[in-house]
Design a protein around this motif. Structure first.
Motif, short mmCIF file in Angstrom:
data_model
loop_
_atom_site.label_atom_id
_atom_site.label_comp_id
_atom_site.label_asym_id
_atom_site.label_seq_id
_atom_site.Cartn_x
_atom_site.Cartn_y
_atom_site.Cartn_z
N LYS A 104 1.73 15.82 5.41
CA LYS A 104 3.04 15.36 4.96
C LYS A 104 3.85 14.71 6.06
N SER A 162 6.85 16.99 7.58
CA SER A 162 6.68 17.98 8.65
C SER A 162 6.53 17.32 10.02
N LYS A 163 6.50 15.98 10.06
CA LYS A 163 6.27 15.30 11.34
C LYS A 163 7.37 14.31 11.70
N GLY A 197 -3.98 10.22 7.31
CA GLY A 197 -3.87 11.45 6.52
C GLY A 197 -3.05 11.26 5.26
N GLY A 198 -2.59 12.38 4.72
CA GLY A 198 -1.86 12.35 3.45
C GLY A 198 -0.58 11.53 3.51
N TYR A 206 0.11 7.80 2.09
CA TYR A 206 0.45 7.38 0.71
C TYR A 206 1.95 7.32 0.48
N PHE A 209 -9.63 16.83 -6.42
CA PHE A 209 -9.47 17.34 -5.05
C PHE A 209 -10.63 18.29 -4.78
N GLY A 224 -6.39 9.47 -2.79
CA GLY A 224 -6.98 9.14 -1.50
C GLY A 224 -7.20 10.39 -0.68
N LEU A 225 -8.46 10.63 -0.32
CA LEU A 225 -8.74 11.83 0.48
C LEU A 225 -9.23 11.50 1.89
N GLY A 240 -3.52 15.64 13.96
CA GLY A 240 -3.71 15.63 12.51
C GLY A 240 -4.85 14.74 12.05
N PRO A 241 -5.69 15.25 11.11
CA PRO A 241 -6.85 14.51 10.62
C PRO A 241 -6.46 13.30 9.76
N GLY A 297 -7.96 12.59 6.98
CA GLY A 297 -8.24 12.93 5.59
C GLY A 297 -8.50 14.41 5.45
N VAL A 298 -9.01 14.78 4.29
CA VAL A 298 -9.28 16.20 4.04
C VAL A 298 -10.61 16.56 4.72
N PHE A 299 -10.53 16.75 6.03
CA PHE A 299 -11.74 16.90 6.84
C PHE A 299 -12.47 18.22 6.54
N GLU A 300 -11.77 19.13 5.84
CA GLU A 300 -12.43 20.40 5.49
C GLU A 300 -13.58 20.14 4.50
N ASP A 323 -4.79 21.09 13.18
CA ASP A 323 -6.05 20.68 12.57
C ASP A 323 -6.87 19.66 13.35
#
Ligand code: AMP
Length: 419
Positions: free
Chosen positions: A220, A223-224, A242-243, A246, A295, A315-316, A340-341, A343-346, A377
């Motif tokens: 988000k 938060s930054k 990252g997220g 968007y 997701f 978008g991931l 921060g990554p 994307g959803v690197f997990e 992360d």
């Protein structure tokens, strides 16, 4: 400023604030001892000089005294093993018995104090529920007053003070900052770990080789915000990934489908872009995305232009063209900060962008750039990709690092430096 390397601890008792706040499982077995290991160079230097150790840390967020769930007793054996000497344990960080144990320490011996946060005075925050703000303020005043005595008692155990807990450097607590006032400038210092963290942050924020590129990822933008705003006064290139991609895409009129997007932050995103333009910062946004119809790691995927994401898709990760653009900017940089990554690197199917960023940072580092990876992360990313030892520095301090990048003065650093 005193340097730990120059200091001779022979015959001295050192109060060392460490970060032994390690995760433990339901049987109180340590599941990750990284933080304990990280303090070893400092602790071993003190013992090798012929000094003695008074080790102090917090663990978890205890609400009472004592709170057996958060006792540091469970780590004593492991610390002894790593240190190579038996570590004594004081079951209360206060009291005459503990003062006597500290006084009796001989050169080469070590004493670990029980969790400092069993006492509200460590944080200087009152405990419990308060009916009114006035009541809370009154209780806070009482704790702040008794905090002075608590701090003085901790300081009285030792001849010198070493802070090696960068993870709590952004807190003005008794053992992380206030205690330093009880020692002369020549008897207080950073430990090796803290020294490395402070130097790394300074290399990024003040002693910067250019071009300086920051890669901000994560979920988000909200938060930054403070970090981005401060970086916009420092960097040459700001890569947004990252997220939060968007929110920027939508603000610029693109379609983001079901992607994570903070619709109440669209104006803010435009303001940040405007500020970047005004400051001559090259803000690099994604141009394509790897989108998914759920997701999930197993979702159907495709690549699209970043502003053309259909409903039902999200978008991931970034797409291949963006990977190329980001890598180009990174490889031409002399200072790099990654937080921060992308994307959803997990999910293994959405690691490609983060991996591309990591690899570009490694290449730039080989070519002489200074690279700092930190704040949650992205540290998990470089560990997952096995490249942690190929960047210049991986920070151990999540919140502390982020506050330093926000441009704040950290109380734990200020207390030693005295500015
Ligand atoms: P942060 O704690 O703000 O650095 O965010 C890290 C988290 O952001 C990780 O758990 C990522 O999975 C998540 N993240 C990154 N990109 C996206 C995205 N495109 N959509 C949803 N979550 C994301």
């Amino acid at each position: 400023m005193q340097s730990i390397d120059q200091f001779n601890f022979s015959g001295k008792k050192a109060f060392v604030r460490v970060d032994f706040n390690v995760p433990v499982d339901e049987n109180f077995a340590i599941t990750d001892d990284t933080r304990i290991r990280a303090a070893m160079p400092t602790l071993k230097k003190i013992l090798a000089d012929g000094g003695s150790l008074i080790l102090a840390s917090h663990m978890g967020r205890p609400k009472k005294n004592p709170d057996p769930k958060y006792s540091l007793r469970v780590i004593v054996d492991h610390v002894s093993k790593l240190l190579g000497v038996p570590v004594q344990f004081a079951p209360d960080c206060m009291g005459d018995a503990t003062a006597a144990m500290a006084a009796a320490l001989k050169p080469g011996e070590a004493l670990l104090l029980e969790n400092l946060r069993f006492y509200a005075e460590e944080e200087g925050k009152p405990r419990g529920e308060f009916a009114t703000e006035e009541e809370k303020a009154a209780a806070k005043k009482v704790v702040k007053e008794s905090q002075k005595e608590f701090t003085a008692k901790l300081a009285a155990y030792a001849d010198c003070y070493v802070n090696d807990a960068f993870g709590t450097a952004h807190r003005a607590h008794a053992s992380t900052a206030l205690i330093a006032k009880h020692f002369d400038a020549e008897n207080k210092m950073f430990g090796y770990l803290m020294e490395k963290e402070v130097l790394a942050v300074e290399k990024i924020m003040t002693d910067t080789a250019r071009p300086f590129t920051a890669i901000m990822g994560g979920s988000k933008v909200s938060s930054k915000i403070e970090i981005i705003e401060n970086l916009l006064t420092k960097v040459d290139n700001l890569i947004i990934a990252g997220g939060m991609t968007y929110t920027f895409t939508k603000a610029l009129g693109g379609e983001v489908g079901n992607s994570i997007c903070e619709t109440d932050k669209l104006d803010l995103a435009l303001e940040l872009l405007e500020k970047g333009k005004k400051n001559g910062v090259n803000i690099v946004l994604a141009v394509d995305a790897k989108i998914a119809d759920a997701f999930s790691n197993d979702a159907n995927t495709k690549f699209v232009k970043v502003g053309s994401i259909p409903e039902g898709w999200e978008g991931l990760d970034i797409g291949p063209e963006t990977e190329k653009n980001f890598a180009e900017v990174i490889k031409n940089s002399k200072t790099i900060l990654w937080n921060g990554p992308t994307g959803v690197f997990e999910f293994d199917n959405f690691t490609s962008g983060s991996r591309a960023v990591g690899n570009a940072i490694v290449e730039a580092t080989k070519n002489g750039a200074f690279s700092l990876v930190g704040g949650g992360d992205s540290v998990a990313c470089v560990n997952k990709f096995g490249i942690a030892d190929q960047v210049s520095y991986v920070s151990t301090g999540g919140g502390a690092l982020l506050e330093a990048i926000e441009g704040r003065v950290l109380p734990g650093i200020e207390a030693i430096r005295g500015y």
